[in-house]
Scaffold this motif. Structure first.
Motif, PDB file in Angstrom:
ATOM      1  N   SER A 150       0.827  -1.209   0.000  1.00  0.00           N
ATOM      2  CA  SER A 150       0.000   0.000   0.000  1.00  0.00           C
ATOM      3  C   SER A 150       0.859   1.257   0.000  1.00  0.00           C
ATOM      4  N   SER A 151       0.244   2.337  -0.428  1.00  0.00           N
ATOM      5  CA  SER A 151       0.924   3.628  -0.499  1.00  0.00           C
ATOM      6  C   SER A 151       0.367   4.562   0.569  1.00  0.00           C
ATOM      7  N   ALA A 152       1.108   5.656   0.808  1.00  0.00           N
ATOM      8  CA  ALA A 152       0.691   6.637   1.805  1.00  0.00           C
ATOM      9  C   ALA A 152      -0.693   7.186   1.455  1.00  0.00           C
ATOM     10  N   PRO A 153      -1.443   7.625   2.455  1.00  0.00           N
ATOM     11  CA  PRO A 153      -2.815   8.087   2.201  1.00  0.00           C
ATOM     12  C   PRO A 153      -2.900   9.186   1.150  1.00  0.00           C
ATOM     13  N   ILE A 154      -3.975   9.106   0.396  1.00  0.00           N
ATOM     14  CA  ILE A 154      -4.299  10.173  -0.539  1.00  0.00           C
ATOM     15  C   ILE A 154      -4.630  11.425   0.265  1.00  0.00           C
ATOM     16  N   SER A 155      -4.249  12.582  -0.250  1.00  0.00           N
ATOM     17  CA  SER A 155      -4.507  13.833   0.448  1.00  0.00           C
ATOM     18  C   SER A 155      -5.975  13.946   0.834  1.00  0.00           C
ATOM     19  N   GLY A 156      -6.206  14.222   2.127  1.00  0.00           N
ATOM     20  CA  GLY A 156      -7.567  14.408   2.613  1.00  0.00           C
ATOM     21  C   GLY A 156      -8.243  13.130   3.053  1.00  0.00           C
ATOM     22  N   ASN A 157      -7.547  11.990   2.972  1.00  0.00           N
ATOM     23  CA  ASN A 157      -8.154  10.730   3.389  1.00  0.00           C
ATOM     24  C   ASN A 157      -7.231  10.048   4.398  1.00  0.00           C
ATOM     25  N   PRO A 158      -7.782   9.421   5.445  1.00  0.00           N
ATOM     26  CA  PRO A 158      -6.922   8.860   6.501  1.00  0.00           C
ATOM     27  C   PRO A 158      -6.312   7.500   6.192  1.00  0.00           C
ATOM     28  N   HIS A 159      -6.750   6.837   5.110  1.00  0.00           N
ATOM     29  CA  HIS A 159      -6.362   5.441   4.903  1.00  0.00           C
ATOM     30  C   HIS A 159      -5.312   5.300   3.809  1.00  0.00           C
ATOM     31  N   ARG A 160      -4.404   4.351   4.006  1.00  0.00           N
ATOM     32  CA  ARG A 160      -3.464   3.988   2.952  1.00  0.00           C
ATOM     33  C   ARG A 160      -4.245   3.378   1.779  1.00  0.00           C
ATOM     34  N   PHE A 161      -3.603   3.332   0.591  1.00  0.00           N
ATOM     35  CA  PHE A 161      -4.362   2.858  -0.562  1.00  0.00           C
ATOM     36  C   PHE A 161      -3.514   1.969  -1.458  1.00  0.00           C
ATOM     37  N   ILE A 162      -4.209   1.168  -2.263  1.00  0.00           N
ATOM     38  CA  ILE A 162      -3.590   0.296  -3.257  1.00  0.00           C
ATOM     39  C   ILE A 162      -3.803   0.954  -4.621  1.00  0.00           C
ATOM     40  N   PRO A 163      -2.715   1.353  -5.293  1.00  0.00           N
ATOM     41  CA  PRO A 163      -2.859   1.983  -6.613  1.00  0.00           C
ATOM     42  C   PRO A 163      -3.056   0.926  -7.709  1.00  0.00           C
ATOM     43  N   PRO A 246      -5.800 -11.509  -5.394  1.00  0.00           N
ATOM     44  CA  PRO A 246      -5.656 -11.438  -6.850  1.00  0.00           C
ATOM     45  C   PRO A 246      -6.543 -10.354  -7.457  1.00  0.00           C
ATOM     46  N   TYR A 247      -6.087  -9.835  -8.594  1.00  0.00           N
ATOM     47  CA  TYR A 247      -6.852  -8.783  -9.266  1.00  0.00           C
ATOM     48  C   TYR A 247      -8.221  -9.284  -9.697  1.00  0.00           C
ATOM     49  N   THR A 248      -8.358 -10.568  -9.981  1.00  0.00           N
ATOM     50  CA  THR A 248      -9.652 -11.110 -10.385  1.00  0.00           C
ATOM     51  C   THR A 248     -10.713 -10.921  -9.293  1.00  0.00           C
ATOM     52  N   THR A 249     -10.250 -10.744  -8.069  1.00  0.00           N
ATOM     53  CA  THR A 249     -11.180 -10.498  -6.954  1.00  0.00           C
ATOM     54  C   THR A 249     -11.232  -9.018  -6.587  1.00  0.00           C
ATOM     55  N   THR A 250     -10.068  -8.383  -6.467  1.00  0.00           N
ATOM     56  CA  THR A 250     -10.060  -6.970  -6.066  1.00  0.00           C
ATOM     57  C   THR A 250     -10.596  -6.062  -7.177  1.00  0.00           C
ATOM     58  N   TYR A 251     -10.643  -6.588  -8.400  1.00  0.00           N
ATOM     59  CA  TYR A 251     -11.256  -5.856  -9.517  1.00  0.00           C
ATOM     60  C   TYR A 251     -12.630  -5.313  -9.126  1.00  0.00           C
ATOM     61  N   TYR A 252     -13.371  -6.089  -8.355  1.00  0.00           N
ATOM     62  CA  TYR A 252     -14.740  -5.694  -7.999  1.00  0.00           C
ATOM     63  C   TYR A 252     -14.773  -4.560  -6.967  1.00  0.00           C
ATOM     64  N   ILE A 253     -13.666  -4.371  -6.264  1.00  0.00           N
ATOM     65  CA  ILE A 253     -13.594  -3.237  -5.341  1.00  0.00           C
ATOM     66  C   ILE A 253     -13.372  -1.954  -6.127  1.00  0.00           C
ATOM     67  N   CYS A 254     -12.502  -2.024  -7.130  1.00  0.00           N
ATOM     68  CA  CYS A 254     -12.257  -0.933  -8.053  1.00  0.00           C
ATOM     69  C   CYS A 254     -11.848   0.336  -7.304  1.00  0.00           C
ATOM     70  N   ARG A 255     -12.711   1.339  -7.239  1.00  0.00           N
ATOM     71  CA  ARG A 255     -12.420   2.568  -6.483  1.00  0.00           C
ATOM     72  C   ARG A 255     -13.314   2.581  -5.239  1.00  0.00           C
ATOM     73  N   ASN A 256     -12.932   1.830  -4.234  1.00  0.00           N
ATOM     74  CA  ASN A 256     -13.743   1.697  -3.034  1.00  0.00           C
ATOM     75  C   ASN A 256     -12.859   1.380  -1.829  1.00  0.00           C
ATOM     76  N   LEU A 257     -13.489   1.355  -0.692  1.00  0.00           N
ATOM     77  CA  LEU A 257     -12.833   1.021   0.568  1.00  0.00           C
ATOM     78  C   LEU A 257     -12.885  -0.486   0.791  1.00  0.00           C
ATOM     79  N   SER A 258     -11.808  -1.057   1.328  1.00  0.00           N
ATOM     80  CA  SER A 258     -11.818  -2.473   1.726  1.00  0.00           C
ATOM     81  C   SER A 258     -11.740  -2.575   3.239  1.00  0.00           C
TER      82      SER A 258
END
Length: 291
Positions: A150-163, A246-258
């Protein structure tokens, strides 16, 4: 007594113990409930639904093998005779009698006249007592799941993210098996169990306040559930248990919180839940959908 040859009176219902800790179940003092008081219920009605005591009887409770600190004798009076009797159990009594499976029972004593006393006893109720000291990780909370890609949080959001660049090739989460100092996790060993529940929620990453709510609807296609994975010695040595995403599963999260939930159950039978881990996924094409 239906069977006078046995030490227990078959018509006496076994007592029930329940901790005051929220969410507790009968006859289990969990590690979380260890410091909370409890209530012990002795039932007025017997197995055949007849009343088991009379005014003037004496009720005694016996907790564990050491009876030095058992609750005080309770006389049956006109006031308490009409209902079940609730006996408060203090955290001190629970702690003083140890952990594991504790036998608890009660007796009723009746004076038939001229100090001719007759005593009957109930069957044992087995109360499971668990101490926080014996829980996975000891008294300290378990660490949140680790997302090493994961990467450092996006500006304005508290959570780390997967690009997207990471999500496309597949990523992973890790359940830590080391303590905060980098040493072995207390009360956890090979042969213990890990359960994991990973899923995305429909809370699109589209601005502050719209991508931080883990209570949003679950995206079912994104869910990865692992129940009672047996910890290996190699996991202990490595310091974590790894779950592929795997991307075949995380694909469904797309731009969302896990959301990641996990628990560890050790040889003492104590299950401890870790705090939830919240990670953003931003694996869609820039400004567009996931493909």
């Amino acid at each position: 007594d239906p069977d006078p040859e046995t030490p227990e009176h078959e018509n006496l219902r076994p007592l029930v113990v329940r901790s005051d800790y929220p969410g507790s179940t009968d006859n289990i003092i969990s590690a979380e409930a260890y410091s909370s008081p409890a209530k012990l219920t002795v039932f007025r009605a017997g197995v055949d639904n007849t009343v088991t005591w009379l005014v003037g009887d004496k009720l005694n409770i016996f907790w564990g093998p050491d009876h030095a600190d058992d609750p005080a004798e309770i006389p049956i009076t006109a006031v308490n005779e009409t209902s079940n009797i609730i006996v408060p159990i203090t955290p001190a009594l629970i702690a003083a009698n140890g952990t594991g499976v504790i036998d608890v029972y009660y007796t009723l004593t009746r004076d038939l006249g001229n100090n001719n006393l007759v005593e009957v006893r109930s069957f044992n109720t087995q109360v499971t007592v668990q101490s926080p000291d014996e829980a996975p990780g000891g008294i300290d909370p378990l660490a949140v799941a680790d997302f090493p890609d994961s990467s450092a949080p996006i500006s304005g959001n508290p959570h780390r993210f997967i690009p997207r660049s990471v999500g496309l090739r597949g990523t992973k989460l890790r359940v830590p098996l080391l303590n905060a100092a980098g040493g072995p996790l207390a009360n956890v060993a090979a042969g213990d169990f890990i359960s994991v529940d990973f899923y995305g929620v429909d809370d699109p990453l589209d601005g502050t306040g719209n991508d931080i709510d883990p209570t949003k609807p679950v995206i079912p296609q994104s869910r990865i559930t692992i129940t009672d994975y047996v910890i290996l010695a190699s996991d202990i040595t490595r310091g974590y248990y790894e779950v592929p995403l795997p991307y075949t599963t995380t694909y469904y999260i797309c731009r969302n919180l896990s959301v990641t939930k996990y628990s560890i159950t050790n040889a003492a039978g104590i299950t401890k839940n870790a705090p939830d881990t919240l990670i953003l996924f931003a694996i869609n094409l820039s400004g567009g959908p996931c493909t």
